[in-house]
Motif scaffolding. Structure first.
Motif, mmCIF file in Angstrom:
data_model
loop_
_atom_site.group_PDB
_atom_site.id
_atom_site.type_symbol
_atom_site.label_atom_id
_atom_site.label_comp_id
_atom_site.label_asym_id
_atom_site.label_seq_id
_atom_site.Cartn_x
_atom_site.Cartn_y
_atom_site.Cartn_z
ATOM 1 N N VAL A 1 0.828 -1.207 0.000
ATOM 2 C CA VAL A 1 0.000 0.000 0.000
ATOM 3 C C VAL A 1 0.864 1.259 0.000
ATOM 4 C CG1 VAL A 1 -1.652 1.335 1.373
ATOM 5 C CG2 VAL A 1 -2.010 -1.112 1.033
ATOM 6 N N LEU A 2 1.911 1.279 0.826
ATOM 7 C CA LEU A 2 2.801 2.440 0.856
ATOM 8 C C LEU A 2 3.455 2.667 -0.507
ATOM 9 C CD1 LEU A 2 4.651 2.108 4.290
ATOM 10 C CD2 LEU A 2 2.868 3.747 3.667
ATOM 11 N N ARG A 3 3.781 1.596 -1.175
ATOM 12 C CA ARG A 3 4.430 1.676 -2.478
ATOM 13 C C ARG A 3 3.426 2.034 -3.575
ATOM 14 N NH1 ARG A 3 9.075 -1.010 -4.470
ATOM 15 N NH2 ARG A 3 9.316 -0.453 -6.654
ATOM 16 N N GLY A 4 2.133 1.897 -3.274
ATOM 17 C CA GLY A 4 1.129 2.139 -4.292
ATOM 18 C C GLY A 4 1.189 1.096 -5.386
ATOM 19 N N MET A 5 1.486 -0.153 -4.996
ATOM 20 C CA MET A 5 1.690 -1.211 -5.985
ATOM 21 C C MET A 5 0.647 -2.314 -5.853
ATOM 22 S SD MET A 5 5.179 -2.880 -4.315
ATOM 23 C CE MET A 5 5.096 -4.419 -5.212
#
Length: 299
Positions: free
Chosen positions: A39-43
């Motif tokens: 989620v933090l990586r937006g992946m």
């Protein structure tokens, strides 16, 4: 009170439910921890791509009567490594590369499946999950693999966060960005393949993303987000199994519905980022503006 106690304890009298609860809880916790970095990586797209890229490996293993999970893991890791390598080309965005390999892998899986005359229970369980059919060896395997994945994530948490938030700054600071990308992709792949038996290829992305997204709405701190995501994943998985047992519903789908219910509640009532919190200041500002307007009119 007796009815509630019976609802909570009755499933534990059945050996297959005991194994299902243990596997679901472990997978929920591990997916919660790994999902934080996804989620933090937006992946989120990589999770979907890897889940579907495992499909041709499973189809190939099925065709040659091999182990479906090992086949899926081999295909998923291969795809993840290729995505990590090709996406280092700055001319292409990461989601573009993921889309290319995602479409290819799923198309290849369809081609391989079309060579078979019929579907079997094994292949359909890979697609839709069959957590109630796990045996004791599955419990130990999931627990062991899950412990290793969480240990690696926690050991590399600072580096993974740095790469997730700003890849160029991380590269300038001397961090091995490609190696960290490969590590994260492989961790995500193994997590997904480990979860396939619980919820299946179709629903595994929800188990990886939804608990972390729910935690993201509730806190800004990484450690708190990790704890909350693992808690949501574990409790949601257990809750989904209870719902499945009580109402004779599909276990994988029930788990995803419960997790999505947690997300919906957080989206509504999260202290800072929930819908209610975002509407409240606007209402207060509107009231203040109305009072100022009334004061000006009376003046």
């Amino acid at each position: 009170m007796t009815g509630l106690l019976s609802f909570l304890t009755d499933p534990w009298q059945l050996p297959f439910m005991q194994r299902a609860f243990l596997v679901a809880a472990v997978i929920g916790v591990v997916c919660g921890v790994v999902g934080v970095y996804v989620v933090l990586r937006g992946m989120a797209f990589i999770g979907d791509a890897v889940a579907h890229s495992a499909f041709p490996g499973v189809a190939l293993a099925y065709a040659f009567e091999g182990n479906l999970l090992l086949g899926g893991a081999a295909a998923g890791v291969t795809t993840a490594v290729l995505i990590a390598l090709v996406s280092q080309n700055r001319r292409l965005k990461e989601d573009t590369v993921i889309g290319v390999f995602f479409a290819f892998a799923f198309g290849l899986g369809i081609v391989l499946v079309s060579t078979r005359d019929s579907w079997t229970t094994d292949l359909s369980s890979f697609l839709f999950g069959q957590v109630l059919a796990v045996d004791s060896s599955d419990v130990w395997r999931v627990a062991g693999v899950g412990a290793v994945l969480v240990a690696v994530i926690l050991a590399l948490r600072k580096e993974l966060v740095a790469v997730s938030l700003d890849r160029e700054t991380a590269r300038a600071a001397g961090l091995p960005v490609l190696r960290l990308d490969l590590t994260l992709y492989i961790i995500v792949t193994v997590t997904i393949v480990m979860s396939l038996e619980a919820v299946g290829n179709v629903l595994v992305l929800a188990l990886l993303i939804t608990p972390a997204a729910t935690a993201r709405l509730l806190t800004e701190r990484l450690w708190a987000m990790t704890v909350l995501a693992s808690a949501f994943g574990g409790v949601g998985s257990l809750g989904g199994l209870y719902v499945s047992y009580a109402y004779d519903l599909a276990a994988g789908g029930s788990i995803v519905v419960v997790l999505t219910g947690f997300f919906a509640v957080a989206w509504l009532v999260a202290p800072r980022h929930g819908l209610v919190a975002r509407l409240r200041p606007r209402a207060g500002a509107a009231g203040a503006a109305g009072a100022a307007g009334a004061g000006a009119g009376s003046g």
